[in-house]
Design an enzyme around this catalytic site. Structure first.
Site, PDB file in Angstrom:
ATOM      1  N   ARG A 132       0.892  -1.174  -0.082  1.00 15.36           N
ATOM      2  CA  ARG A 132       0.116   0.005  -0.163  1.00 15.36           C
ATOM      3  C   ARG A 132       0.802   1.183  -0.062  1.00 15.36           C
ATOM      4  O   ARG A 132       0.510   2.187  -0.610  1.00 15.36           O
ATOM      5  CB  ARG A 132      -0.883  -0.066   1.112  1.00 15.36           C
ATOM      6  CG  ARG A 132      -2.118  -1.013   1.210  1.00 15.36           C
ATOM      7  CD  ARG A 132      -2.766  -0.880   2.566  1.00 15.36           C
ATOM      8  NE  ARG A 132      -3.822  -1.922   2.628  1.00 15.36           N
ATOM      9  CZ  ARG A 132      -3.784  -2.785   3.793  1.00 15.36           C
ATOM     10  NH1 ARG A 132      -2.950  -2.632   4.888  1.00 15.36           N
ATOM     11  NH2 ARG A 132      -4.622  -4.067   3.853  1.00 15.36           N
ATOM     12  N   PHE A 165     -11.653  -5.123  -5.385  1.00 10.32           N
ATOM     13  CA  PHE A 165     -11.576  -5.716  -4.449  1.00 10.32           C
ATOM     14  C   PHE A 165     -11.150  -4.992  -2.932  1.00 10.32           C
ATOM     15  O   PHE A 165     -10.271  -5.634  -2.284  1.00 10.32           O
ATOM     16  CB  PHE A 165     -10.751  -7.372  -4.503  1.00 10.32           C
ATOM     17  CG  PHE A 165     -10.865  -7.758  -5.712  1.00 10.32           C
ATOM     18  CD1 PHE A 165     -11.815  -8.953  -5.875  1.00 10.32           C
ATOM     19  CD2 PHE A 165     -10.382  -7.715  -7.106  1.00 10.32           C
ATOM     20  CE1 PHE A 165     -12.193  -9.672  -7.027  1.00 10.32           C
ATOM     21  CE2 PHE A 165     -10.414  -8.426  -8.328  1.00 10.32           C
ATOM     22  CZ  PHE A 165     -11.448  -9.410  -8.218  1.00 10.32           C
ATOM     23  N   ASP A 171     -16.013  -3.418  -4.571  1.00 13.74           N
ATOM     24  CA  ASP A 171     -16.181  -4.603  -4.016  1.00 13.74           C
ATOM     25  C   ASP A 171     -17.569  -5.497  -4.031  1.00 13.74           C
ATOM     26  O   ASP A 171     -18.516  -4.781  -4.096  1.00 13.74           O
ATOM     27  CB  ASP A 171     -15.799  -4.522  -2.375  1.00 13.74           C
ATOM     28  CG  ASP A 171     -15.373  -5.565  -1.668  1.00 13.74           C
ATOM     29  OD1 ASP A 171     -14.184  -5.992  -1.472  1.00 13.74           O
ATOM     30  OD2 ASP A 171     -16.173  -6.769  -1.630  1.00 13.74           O
ATOM     31  N   ALA A 213     -20.817  -1.190  -5.073  1.00 10.62           N
ATOM     32  CA  ALA A 213     -20.675  -2.635  -4.471  1.00 10.62           C
ATOM     33  C   ALA A 213     -20.897  -3.163  -6.158  1.00 10.62           C
ATOM     34  O   ALA A 213     -22.074  -2.988  -6.593  1.00 10.62           O
ATOM     35  CB  ALA A 213     -22.141  -2.730  -3.868  1.00 10.62           C
ATOM     36  N   CYS A 221      -3.026 -14.176  -3.435  1.00  6.04           N
ATOM     37  CA  CYS A 221      -2.785 -14.789  -2.306  1.00  6.04           C
ATOM     38  C   CYS A 221      -3.053 -16.102  -2.092  1.00  6.04           C
ATOM     39  O   CYS A 221      -3.184 -16.714  -1.149  1.00  6.04           O
ATOM     40  CB  CYS A 221      -3.504 -13.772  -1.238  1.00  6.04           C
ATOM     41  SG  CYS A 221      -5.550 -14.077  -1.411  1.00  6.04           S
TER      42      CYS A 221
HETATM   43  N1  SAH Z   1      -7.488  -5.433  -1.122  1.00  5.94           N
HETATM   44  C1  SAH Z   1      -8.167  -5.592   0.468  1.00  5.94           C
HETATM   45  C2  SAH Z   1      -8.343  -7.005   0.559  1.00  5.94           C
HETATM   46  C3  SAH Z   1      -9.147  -7.836  -0.290  1.00  5.94           C
HETATM   47  S1  SAH Z   1      -9.882  -9.110   0.332  1.00  5.94           S
HETATM   48  C4  SAH Z   1      -7.051  -4.986   1.374  1.00  5.94           C
HETATM   49  O1  SAH Z   1      -6.191  -4.449   0.840  1.00  5.94           O
HETATM   50  O2  SAH Z   1      -7.279  -4.973   2.501  1.00  5.94           O
HETATM   51  C5  SAH Z   1     -10.869  -9.798  -1.107  1.00  5.94           C
HETATM   52  C6  SAH Z   1     -12.148  -8.762  -1.192  1.00  5.94           C
HETATM   53  O3  SAH Z   1     -12.593  -9.183  -2.744  1.00  5.94           O
HETATM   54  C7  SAH Z   1     -13.459  -8.977  -0.119  1.00  5.94           C
HETATM   55  O4  SAH Z   1     -13.381  -7.883   0.470  1.00  5.94           O
HETATM   56  C8  SAH Z   1     -14.531  -9.687  -1.164  1.00  5.94           C
HETATM   57  O5  SAH Z   1     -15.684  -9.044  -0.696  1.00  5.94           O
HETATM   58  C9  SAH Z   1     -14.192  -9.033  -2.516  1.00  5.94           C
HETATM   59  N2  SAH Z   1     -14.596  -9.708  -3.574  1.00  5.94           N
HETATM   60  C10 SAH Z   1     -14.542 -11.333  -3.668  1.00  5.94           C
HETATM   61  N3  SAH Z   1     -15.043 -11.875  -5.053  1.00  5.94           N
HETATM   62  C11 SAH Z   1     -15.145 -10.328  -5.720  1.00  5.94           C
HETATM   63  C12 SAH Z   1     -15.587  -9.762  -6.913  1.00  5.94           C
HETATM   64  N4  SAH Z   1     -15.919 -11.045  -7.666  1.00  5.94           N
HETATM   65  N5  SAH Z   1     -15.853  -8.792  -7.235  1.00  5.94           N
HETATM   66  C13 SAH Z   1     -15.525  -7.836  -6.369  1.00  5.94           C
HETATM   67  N6  SAH Z   1     -15.129  -7.983  -5.137  1.00  5.94           N
HETATM   68  C14 SAH Z   1     -15.129  -9.324  -4.744  1.00  5.94           C
END
Ligand code: SAH
Length: 391
Positions: A210, A226, A248, A275, A335
């Site tokens: 970040r 995400f 997300d 969303a 991950c």
């Molecule tokens: N980048 C974040 C962590 C991501 S965790 C950080 O730095 O903290 C993964 C996230 O992806 C979750 O919040 C989940 O709700 C979201 N997610 C899962 N599938 C998704 C999709 N198809 N489109 C958008 N978001 C999604």
């Protein structure tokens, strides 16, 4: 520690434990004490009955998670001494500072405590057990965490146990604390809710990535897909990004991102949080964004799902490569532990070929020092990232 029995290895199957690999697979086991229960401490012996180490027994593919390799039996202060070492690594690496008060204190195998995660959010520690043995020992662990942190003048008032199974198994083992809690990371503020949130409530593993993102975001239009808590979005804005959009699929995550933007003084109505499914969102956004973050959840949790996961990463990266503005930057991550660094790289290459654009690799990213990997347990490396420049 009360040693409940013995696990004896087959002839010639003692090499990996001697090399400090912490897992004993069921295929290496010759015999074990009949009365053993999941979570019991056991002694591990080679075929000649020489002691190789001690750890937690659990029926299944990984029969023993070795905690203390060698001849000496673990004493009652075993968790204190392991957690002291783990804290020393974080202090040595300079993870905690006046501008960062959240970090991972124990990262399982990387800290010689297979099956155990401990995260610190300012004055609260969250314990998570990924094995029956750590679940069983959770009260010892909580006391050790509190004692070690207090000794180091790090004030921790509460230790919360976050069960992997369901909310009913989660509880405060020591003290109490209110959620959400505000933590500081490189000077940015974030709400953390370990009771309701994913994992222990915040993804600490992206801290340094970040920071790099922030350094590259100045003056740019940024898309954070995400986004979960909006970590990357806040860093981009702290570093004067022109506009940041966060996406997300989860409404809860979007609400959390909005709250975190506001907490740091940014208007979530200007820097929109949407969303939506990322794939849908990317469809009609050609040439809008100059910096895109792709940090999806683990597409594969098991080897059987690896092929599908690779297809998912390829599609996601190809879509982003097609829509980004010329001269744009992509931060792309995986991950999934079963998708290794090389496979991820190769997948991004094939996405590039599919997108048909010239692309350069600027950085190879990984997990930070508070998520260490034992040299003898390469399985511990799970976070991989690339920073790409798309011509
Ligand atoms: N980048 C974040 C962590 C991501 S965790 C950080 O730095 O903290 C993964 C996230 O992806 C979750 O919040 C989940 O709700 C979201 N997610 C899962 N599938 C998704 C999709 N198809 N489109 C958008 N978001 C999604």
């Amino acid at each position: 520690m009360n040693i409940k029995g013995t696990v004896t290895l087959k002839q010639g199957r003692d090499h990996s434990v001697k090399r400090f690999h912490p897992w004993i697979f069921s295929g290496a086991v010759q015999s074990y004490t009949d009365s053993l229960q999941d979570g019991d401490w056991v002694e591990v012996q080679d075929a000649r009955k020489t002691t190789l180490g001690y750890g937690h027994y659990q029926k299944g593919t990984i029969t023993v998670r070795v905690i203390t390799p060698g001849h000496a039996a673990p004493g009652p202060a075993i968790y204190n001494s392991k957690i002291e070492k783990a804290l020393a690594v974080r202090l040595e690496a300079g993870v905690l500072s006046h501008s960062t008060n959240a970090c991972r204190l124990v990262h399982g195998e990387g800290d010689g405590l297979p099956g155990l995660i401990v995260d610190i959010y300012h004055d609260v520690a969250i314990v998570q057990a990924h094995s029956a043995g750590m679940h069983h020992d959770r009260m010892h662990i909580a006391e050790a965490v509190k004692a070690v942190l207090t000794q180091a003048s790090l004030n921790v008032g509460a230790v919360y146990y976050k069960s992997l199974l369901d909310k009913t198994g989660s509880e405060y083992l020591l003290g109490m604390a209110a959620v959400p809690h505000v933590v500081l990371e490189h000077g940015s503020k974030f709400y953390v809710d370990w009771e309701e949130g994913q994992k222990t409530g915040f993804f600490l593993d992206q801290r340094e990535n970040r920071k790099l993102l922030g350094e590259m975001a100045k003056g740019k239009t940024v898309l954070n897909t995400f986004c979960y808590t909006g970590g990357f979005s806040v860093y981009a804005l702290q570093n004067e990004a022109k506009l940041v959009h966060s996406v997300d699929a989860s409404e809860k995550a979007v609400a959390l991102t909005r709250k975190n933007l506001a907490l740091n003084g940014y208007d979530p109505n200007v820097h929109e949080c949407v969303a939506s499914d990322t794939f849908d969102f990317l469809k009609d956004k050609k040439d809008v964004y100059e910096l895109v973050i792709l940090d999806p959840p683990a597409f594969a949790k098991h080897k059987d799902a690896r092929h599908q996961a690779v297809k998912g990463y390829q599609r996601l990266n190809a879509e982003a490569m097609k829509m980004i503005k010329p001269g744009g930057i992509i931060f792309t991550f995986s991950c999934s532990q079963v998708v290794d660094r090389q496979l991820f790289y190769d997948t991004v290459v094939s996405a590039g070929i599919q997108a048909g654009r010239p692309i350069k690799v600027l950085h190879h990213l990984s997990q930070p020092a508070d998520h260490p990997v034992s040299l003898y347990h390469p399985e511990g490396e799970y976070l991989k990232g690339l920073v790409l420049y798309v011509e």
